[in-house]
Design an enzyme around this catalytic site. Structure first.
Site, PDB file in Angstrom:
ATOM      1  CG  ASP A 306      -2.096   0.957   1.028  1.00 47.89           C
ATOM      2  OD1 ASP A 306      -2.071   1.762   0.066  1.00 47.89           O
ATOM      3  OD2 ASP A 306      -3.049   0.911   1.837  1.00 47.89           O
TER       4      ASP A 306
HETATM    5  C1  BGC Z   1      -4.879   3.436   0.215  1.00 45.52           C
HETATM    6  C2  BGC Z   1      -5.005   2.407  -0.889  1.00 45.52           C
HETATM    7  C3  BGC Z   1      -4.877   3.082  -2.224  1.00 45.52           C
HETATM    8  C4  BGC Z   1      -3.553   3.813  -2.286  1.00 45.52           C
HETATM    9  C5  BGC Z   1      -3.301   4.518  -3.593  1.00 45.52           C
HETATM   10  C6  BGC Z   1      -3.647   4.298   0.051  1.00 45.52           C
HETATM   11  O1  BGC Z   1      -3.668   5.375   0.917  1.00 45.52           O
HETATM   12  O2  BGC Z   1      -4.869   2.803   1.455  1.00 45.52           O
HETATM   13  O3  BGC Z   1      -6.220   1.735  -0.780  1.00 45.52           O
HETATM   14  O4  BGC Z   1      -5.006   2.153  -3.250  1.00 45.52           O
HETATM   15  O5  BGC Z   1      -3.525   4.780  -1.258  1.00 45.52           O
HETATM   16  O6  BGC Z   1      -4.095   5.613  -3.736  1.00 45.52           O
END
Ligand code: BGC
Length: 794
Positions: A306
């Site tokens: 993530d």
């Molecule tokens: C989130 C993810 C997301 C990623 C990219 C993160 O803050 O937890 O779910 O895909 O950002 O935007």
């Protein structure tokens, strides 16, 4: 045989030679091989260590509101809502992006024909910039589909697959390679800030929905990233919270949905989560990412972190977290240094690179797909509307309060009736071209509306919105506008209108969990609104309906007796108002069922004392003391009556279940169960059939029963029947025995319960298993570092 042996030896030499080979390659004049679908291993062998270290570290993320690094100045970490972001990667600004607003990219390595691929959020629609360079003559809006909690409530995997097909078309036609969705974490607690992005409290529902949507999306030749793997069930302190949970609860609940999705859909990628699991970041746990995901389940794609997840790039590589997102040059440097010092093996890095390349060769960018930037938005809006109406849950309908009669005059109350919430916030939000408000939807369905009331609301909302502070950053959201005081006008409205409709709205999202006061519980202004409208309208013998426009569970106990009907509309996407009107008018007979329990009170929630963790205020750890007893598994075993149980939902018609037949009374390899459902009412409708299984409890604490299969009938005309057949396999009988590291089906009697909800069991039958079956032996993994005082309910 001989040639392939030689080839192997040659390849092994090349791999073994490592740095020497790379030096030779760099000096040689012969043209470098170009990536193709069949030469991935050759490309890995031809890559320099530096190239590999760039490929496994992403780039291209521009945090909204964060300025680009200044040339010649060392980029500094930036504080965003209390979270320190590492300095941004200058490449994000230097290399032109293919799709503005996408969440990230991989590095291209042109020398070897490796293109940069683009990844973008998120679960309810493609999240990209709708306007580019201020030019409004061409827009790039995406469809906001209904949120996951609603899709799960359809209990219709075919329909969810259809949503996926439409969704994936937008991913492809806007030039994106991998969608960062769906999310399938478990609804462990109703306050989870991202619950709207996730499907259910039950892993079979979550895994089945995920598989269905992934197959739909990926049928377009684009990828998905199922997330957040794993045990990421809260937002409070999400980047470092230590989730302490037993192996059994992991295997039976928090991993199960991922396992189903991997086995049924082989998503291109999996996104590891932010949290620590039993002491170690998930992105740094080899047992989670390699032993379980890749070896036990046979996952073929790659794992990405993530965004900014975990700490140690080298540990992540070792764990099998193939790609680090959004990526930072320091991580590449660390990886290079670790290989040089022997801390990270070249073979491990190669394995990570190979997995990424194997996905890149499938991508539209690699295939040079000419995307149109013009998906069929009108067609997809129709799919969104259909799915939205199918996932709404009719919670209460006294004396046939719904559907509203044709052409009725309706007094519409509640801010969100006028400013409907299509979906949640954060990366789960979608830049959509429009949202149909409930007002508009009702007007489109030819209901008459009380104009003065509507105008009052519109004026009030315009005024209040102008006064709202601007959000400080991505995670900052203005407090909801308080409900307008209608006391002075409600009497008059009750005279003029035939019925009253009140919408109660809730929004939440990434970065914070929900609160109890004024969020889970209705606030005084909302309760006052319901009371005021209900007494005025009931005094005239007129009915009051509440529409819940929410992404997660709210309290209903304090107010549900005051109203005649409740429609749980969830957050239904951009066609919100039309879809709600479809159900209110009876054009669509509601057939949604809860995939998450509405408890009678928050204190009944099994994790209430362990959410969001300790110490209070800024928790560093959360202990899952409820173990396997999450949702109905708890309420049923602990005999706690919820407000609306798992699987619950009303219809405008009635159904009768009959003729439950098992293929055998004795379990061998599998058993089939068939049951007939008849529409005994007077309008057409669909029914969800739920198969629960109660297993014998020998030495192990087990839930009363667990959902093992489900299906939805087609639209049955009055008097029409349909027979549904389900298969029960040995794995469905098994529980996870930690001491034996195995899934074991215990000998004894099993009860099949067919229900229209988890508590409305319509038909039952039994079969027996003569001898224990060890269904699967698994690896020792995920061991908690401390004893967990787990709930036992035997
Ligand atoms: C989130 C993810 C997301 C990623 C990219 C993160 O803050 O937890 O779910 O895909 O950002 O935007």
């Amino acid at each position: 045989m001989r040639t392939s042996y030689k080839l192997h030896v040659a390849l092994a030499c090349v791999l073994f030679a490592g740095g020497i080979h790379q030096a030779v390659q760099a000096q040689s004049k012969s043209p470098a091989p170009q990536l193709s679908a069949t030469n991935v291993k050759q490309i890995v062998a031809a890559m320099t260590l530096e190239e590999k270290s760039k490929l496994v570290v992403g780039m291209g993320f521009k945090m909204p509101g964060v300025p680009p690094p200044v040339k010649g100045k060392k980029p500094e970490a930036i504080d965003i809502g209390g979270f320190k972001l590492p300095p941004s990667d200058p490449d994000a600004y230097n290399i032109p992006e293919k799709v503005p607003g996408a969440a990230g990219r991989t590095h291209a390595i042109p020398r070897l024909g490796i293109p940069s691929i683009t990844v973008s959020d998120g679960p309810a629609g493609l999240r990209i910039e709708p306007i580019r360079n201020g030019d409004k003559s061409k827009t790039y809006y995406a469809t906001a589909f209904p949120v996951a909690t609603l899709l799960a409530s359809t209990w219709d995997t075919q329909l969810v697959n259809k949503v996926g097909v439409a969704f994936g078309n937008e991913v492809r036609e806007y030039g994106v390679d991998i969608l960062l969705a769906p999310g399938l974490n478990i609804h462990r607690n109703p306050l989870g800030g991202r619950n709207f992005e996730y499907y259910s409290e039950d892993p079979l529902v979550a895994g089945s929905m995920t598989a269905a949507i992934v197959n739909g999306i990926e049928s377009n030749g684009v990828g998905t990233s199922i997330k957040h793997y794993a045990a990421n069930n809260q937002e409070t302190n999400r980047n470092s919270i230590n989730t302490i949970v037993s192996e059994r609860a992991m295997r039976e609940l928090y991993l199960r949905g991922f396992e189903i999705a991997v086995k049924k859909a082989q998503p291109w990628t999996v996104m590891s989560s932010y949290n620590k699991l039993n002491g170690t970041f998930t992105s740094e746990r080899r047992d989670l990412l390699t032993t379980i995901l890749k070896k036990e389940w046979g996952f073929k794609g790659f794992v990405m972190t993530d965004w900014f997840g975990g700490k140690d790039a080298v540990a992540q590589m070792k764990a099998g977290n193939d790609l680090l997102m959004p990526g930072n040059p320091t991580q590449s440097d660390d990886i290079v240094a670790a290989v040089k010092s022997g801390k990270l093996s070249a073979q491990q890095l190669d394995a990570n690179v190979e997995r990424i390349l194997n996905v890149i060769v499938q991508s539209p960018t690699f295939k040079k797909y000419k995307y149109s930037d013009a998906p069929d938005l009108a067609g997809h809006a129709a799919v969104a509307r259909e799915a939205a109406a199918q996932g709404m849950v009719l919670l209460k309908n006294d004396d046939h309060a719904l559907p509203f009669g044709t052409g009725k005059r309706i007094a519409v109350f509640g801010n969100t009736s006028y400013d409907i919430i299509a979906g949640g916030t954060g990366s789960g939000d979608v830049n959509k071209a429009y949202t149909i408000s409930l007002m508009q939807g009702l007007a489109n369905a030819n209901f008459k509306l009380q104009e003065t009331l509507s105008n009052n609301y519109k004026a009030y909302l315009t005024d209040m919105k102008a006064k709202q502070p601007k959000p400080k950053n991505f995670f900052d959201h203005p407090a909801p506008i308080p409900e307008m005081d209608v006391n002075a006008i409600v009497g008059e409205e009750a005279n003029g209108a035939d019925e009253a409709l009140i919408t109660i709205g809730r929004n939440a999202g990434e970065g914070a969990d929900r609160k109890l006061e004024s969020d889970y519980y209705l606030n005084d202004a909302e309760k006052g609104l319901i009371n005021g409208v209900a007494s005025a309208f009931h005094a005239k013998g007129k009915k009051v309906i509440v529409v819940l426009n929410v992404g997660g569970v709210v309290d209903v106990t304090a107010w549900r007796d005051k109203v005649d009907g409740i429609l749980l509309a969830w957050q239904p996407g951009l066609e919100a108002g039309n879809a709600i009107a479809d159900v209110l008018s009876g054009k669509v007979n509601p057939s949604g069922k809860l995939a998450t329990t509405f408890p009678a009170d928050y204190k009944d929630v099994p994790s209430a004392n362990n959410f969001p963790g300790t110490p209070e205020g800024k928790p560093t750890q959360v202990i899952y003391e409820e173990g396997i007893y999450v949702g109905y598994r708890y309420y049923d075993a602990a005999k706690v009556t919820p407000a609306y149980e798992f699987g619950y939902g009303l219809s405008y018609t009635n159904f009768k279940f009959s003729d439950l037949k098992l293929s055998s009374k004795v379990f061998k390899n599998m058993i089939t169960a068939s049951v007939t459902v008849k529409n005994t009412g007077d309008v057409a409708g669909k029914e969800v059939v739920q198969l629960y299984l109660a297993a014998p409890k020998k030495d192990l604490d087990k839930p009363e029963d667990e959902l093992k299969a489900f299906g939805k009938t087609k639209l049955l005309a009055p008097g029409q029947s349909q027979t549904l057949t389900f298969t029960i396999k040995a794995a469905d009988l098994a529980s996870f025995y930690t001491d034996r590291q195995a899934w074991i089906a215990d000998e004894g009697d099993y009860k099949v319960k067919i229900g229209s909800s988890s508590r409305k069991i319509e038909e039952t039958a039994s079969f027996s298993l003569a001898k224990d079956i060890t269904v699967e032996k698994v690896n020792k993994a995920l061991l908690p570092e401390q004893t967990i005082n787990e709930l036992k309910l035997k």
